[in-house]
Design a protein around this motif. Structure first.
Motif, short mmCIF file in Angstrom:
data_model
loop_
_atom_site.label_atom_id
_atom_site.label_comp_id
_atom_site.label_asym_id
_atom_site.label_seq_id
_atom_site.Cartn_x
_atom_site.Cartn_y
_atom_site.Cartn_z
N HIS A 19 54.90 17.94 0.21
CA HIS A 19 56.30 18.33 0.46
C HIS A 19 57.17 18.14 -0.79
O HIS A 19 57.95 19.02 -1.15
CB HIS A 19 56.86 17.50 1.63
CG HIS A 19 58.30 17.72 1.88
ND1 HIS A 19 58.79 18.85 2.50
CD2 HIS A 19 59.39 16.96 1.58
CE1 HIS A 19 60.11 18.78 2.57
NE2 HIS A 19 60.49 17.65 2.01
N ILE A 20 57.03 16.99 -1.44
CA ILE A 20 57.82 16.71 -2.65
C ILE A 20 57.53 17.75 -3.73
O ILE A 20 58.44 18.29 -4.35
CB ILE A 20 57.54 15.29 -3.19
CG1 ILE A 20 58.14 14.24 -2.27
CG2 ILE A 20 58.07 15.13 -4.61
CD1 ILE A 20 57.69 12.82 -2.60
N LEU A 21 56.24 18.03 -3.96
CA LEU A 21 55.88 18.97 -5.02
C LEU A 21 56.45 20.36 -4.75
O LEU A 21 57.01 21.00 -5.65
CB LEU A 21 54.36 19.03 -5.18
CG LEU A 21 53.72 17.77 -5.74
CD1 LEU A 21 52.20 17.85 -5.65
CD2 LEU A 21 54.17 17.50 -7.18
N LYS A 22 56.34 20.82 -3.52
CA LYS A 22 56.89 22.14 -3.18
C LYS A 22 58.41 22.14 -3.35
O LYS A 22 58.98 23.13 -3.82
CB LYS A 22 56.50 22.53 -1.76
CG LYS A 22 55.02 22.87 -1.64
CD LYS A 22 54.64 23.17 -0.19
CE LYS A 22 53.15 23.45 -0.08
NZ LYS A 22 52.74 23.66 1.32
N LYS A 23 59.05 21.04 -2.98
CA LYS A 23 60.51 20.93 -3.08
C LYS A 23 61.00 21.06 -4.52
O LYS A 23 62.07 21.62 -4.77
CB LYS A 23 60.94 19.57 -2.49
CG LYS A 23 62.41 19.34 -2.41
CD LYS A 23 62.66 18.01 -1.73
CE LYS A 23 64.13 17.70 -1.61
NZ LYS A 23 64.36 16.41 -0.95
N ILE A 24 60.20 20.58 -5.48
CA ILE A 24 60.63 20.63 -6.88
C ILE A 24 60.02 21.81 -7.64
O ILE A 24 60.10 21.86 -8.87
CB ILE A 24 60.38 19.30 -7.62
CG1 ILE A 24 58.89 18.94 -7.66
CG2 ILE A 24 61.20 18.17 -7.00
CD1 ILE A 24 58.57 17.72 -8.51
N GLY A 25 59.43 22.75 -6.91
CA GLY A 25 59.02 24.00 -7.53
C GLY A 25 57.55 24.20 -7.82
O GLY A 25 57.16 25.22 -8.39
N PHE A 26 56.71 23.26 -7.44
CA PHE A 26 55.28 23.42 -7.64
C PHE A 26 54.73 24.45 -6.66
O PHE A 26 55.21 24.57 -5.53
CB PHE A 26 54.54 22.10 -7.44
CG PHE A 26 54.56 21.19 -8.63
CD1 PHE A 26 53.41 20.96 -9.37
CD2 PHE A 26 55.73 20.54 -9.02
CE1 PHE A 26 53.41 20.11 -10.46
CE2 PHE A 26 55.75 19.69 -10.10
CZ PHE A 26 54.59 19.48 -10.83
N LYS A 27 53.71 25.16 -7.10
CA LYS A 27 53.02 26.15 -6.26
C LYS A 27 51.64 25.62 -5.93
O LYS A 27 50.94 25.06 -6.79
CB LYS A 27 52.87 27.49 -7.00
CG LYS A 27 54.15 28.07 -7.56
CD LYS A 27 55.04 28.61 -6.47
CE LYS A 27 56.23 29.34 -7.06
NZ LYS A 27 57.48 28.67 -6.91
N GLU A 28 51.24 25.82 -4.68
CA GLU A 28 49.89 25.44 -4.26
C GLU A 28 48.92 26.51 -4.75
O GLU A 28 49.10 27.69 -4.47
CB GLU A 28 49.83 25.32 -2.74
CG GLU A 28 48.51 24.82 -2.24
CD GLU A 28 48.50 24.57 -0.74
OE1 GLU A 28 47.42 24.76 -0.15
OE2 GLU A 28 49.54 24.20 -0.17
N GLU A 29 47.90 26.10 -5.52
CA GLU A 29 46.97 27.05 -6.09
C GLU A 29 45.66 27.16 -5.33
O GLU A 29 45.02 28.19 -5.36
CB GLU A 29 46.67 26.69 -7.55
CG GLU A 29 47.88 26.81 -8.43
CD GLU A 29 47.56 26.59 -9.89
OE1 GLU A 29 46.59 25.86 -10.21
OE2 GLU A 29 48.28 27.14 -10.72
#
Length: 177
Positions: free
Chosen positions: A140-150
């Motif tokens: 959740h945190i990673l997606k919130k700060i702009g990371f994309k799931e690869e």
């Protein structure tokens, strides 16, 4: 020594004087559940971990910042680059926070600053994070700060004696500009 300030936090390079506070975090099984280390059983293990990150920092291959509250200077977690690959302009982040500070936005604030540091000071093009599939909070945190799931890296790493799957996340410099 690098010191970075955010609205509520101070990120400073971890040092041996942080070993007791970090031991208290790294010895908690609830916190280390999704880390690739067993819960620590003595403070010397924390000191050794800090020394490892200090050696990475000296070689410019990684680093670790202690996360402190600006108001009280209480150490509440850590974050940093587990590795820096300058040949390919990429790095991988790692992080953890003391349980009593979960769900308050502190890690989002710290990682936002860490990502900015990676792109602006380290001139990275790509920043990665690998997360266990059941670690919903981290995803959740990673997606919130702009990371994309690869995608899923099947049995990618051996942690606590077992091969585990990890999900690769990344953010590119062009994603945040």
């Amino acid at each position: 020594m690098n010191i970075i300030y955010t609205e509520r936090l101070c990120l400073k390079e971890a040092s041996e004087k942080d070993s007791l506070a970090l031991f208290n975090i790294w010895s908690n099984p609830e916190i280390t559940k999704f880390m690739n280390i067993e819960p620590m059983i003595n403070q010397n293990q924390a000191t050794e971990m800090i020394q490892f990150f200090e050696s990475l920092s000296k070689k410019r291959q990684g680093n670790r910042f202690s996360i402190l509250l600006n108001k009280s200077t209480e150490l509440i977690g850590s974050c940093g680059f587990n590795y820096l690959d300058y040949e390919n302009d990429r790095g991988e982040i790692g992080y953890e926070l003391d349980i009593e500070y979960w769900n308050m936005g502190y890690m989002t604030e710290a990682l936002t600053k860490l990502i900015d540091l990676g792109f602006s000071s380290y001139n990275l093009n790509r920043i990665e994070a690998k997360v266990e599939p059941k670690n919903e909070a981290s995803k959740h945190i990673l997606k919130k700060i702009g990371f994309k799931e690869e995608g899923l890296l099947r049995k990618f790493e051996k942690a606590k004696g077992t091969y585990i799957d990890l999900i690769m996340f990344s953010v590119l410099k062009e994603d945040v500009i």
